[in-house]
Design an enzyme around this catalytic site. Structure first.
Site: not given
Ligand code: 6GU
Length: 235
Positions: A91, A156
């Site tokens: 995130p 895609r």
């Molecule tokens: Cl890539 N991982 C996690 N754990 N939460 C997320 C994310 C990734 N992208 C948005 N929220």
């Protein structure tokens, strides 16, 4: 293109990878997706892959050793002519956009590293100097679902994967203007009193293209504020 997924939960990808678009792309030899299990690189009798954070705090972190060893074993299986691009799903990463998907699709080899628990030990990032990608400002339980989103968006775009080559070019967020698509219609001409706009039935391709462009501009401005770039539409 070859994509390696490094994860603690390879079984989460099974149904997804067999699905229509990705299954066909792999059968056609356009895409080669492989799964590696971080657990296979765990050491010690308990095959531990996670531990408590130094300094305290909730949850567990992936230990750097098994993660880095797993990624390096995948990288070792690559000719120098095809250096792999390593991307961690977190995130804290840069937001996935159509432009980022296009950039990833231009690579010949991609390694997607999925985190779990409260995330990665910083030394995984420091050691691998990896790209970091987030799929949006919300929290998932792990990077696996995010990796599937990346794989779908990237696959895609590969030549030959979509039946109709023009459809990826016409997609929302694509092309030079990066507009979202406006409304589209198929049969019947009238549904519950709602009629297909006359221009689409006119056969005048110049008029149709102009109408679609105008609709795309309107749909794009409804969805993002020109000042904040944030969504303005709540329904
Ligand atoms: Cl890539 N991982 C996690 N754990 N939460 C997320 C994310 C990734 N992208 C948005 N929220």
């Amino acid at each position: 293109m070859r994509i390696d997924v490094v994860t603690l939960f390879p079984e989460m990808f099974q149904g997804f990878l067999e699905g229509s678009l990705l299954g066909a792309a792999q059968k056609a030899g356009l895409l080669d997706i492989r799964l590696s299990n971080i657990r296979d690189f765990a050491t010690g009798v308990h095959r531990q892959v996670d531990d408590r954070p130094y300094g305290g705090g909730p949850g567990m972190l992936l230990m750097p050793g098994p993660v880095v060893d797993c990624v390096e074993s995948v990288l070792a299986d690559a000719p120098a002519s095809q250096p792999a691009h390593v991307a961690m799903l977190t995130p804290a990463g840069r937001p996935l956009t159509q432009q980022v998907a296009e950039e990833l699709a231009s690579r010949e080899r991609l390694v997607l590293l999925c985190g779990r628990y409260e995330g990665f030990d910083q030394r995984v990032c420091d050691t691998l100097a990896a790209d970091q990608i987030s799929i949006g400002d919300y929290v998932l339980s792990g990077g696996e679902v995010a990796a599937m989103v990346v794989i779908d968006a990237v696959a895609r775009l590969l030549p030959g994967v979509l039946g109709d080559e023009q459809s990826a070019v016409d997609d929302s967020f694509s092309g030079t203007d990066r507009l979202v698509e406006g409304p589209q219609y198929t049969r019947p001409r009238e549904f519950r009193g709602l009629r297909v706009p006359d221009v689409l039935l006119s056969g005048d391709h110049g008029q149709i293209a102009a109408w679609r462009h105008k609709q795309a501009l309107a749909a794009t401005s409804r969805r993002t504020s020109p000042t904040t770039g944030q969504p303005t539409q709540t329904s």
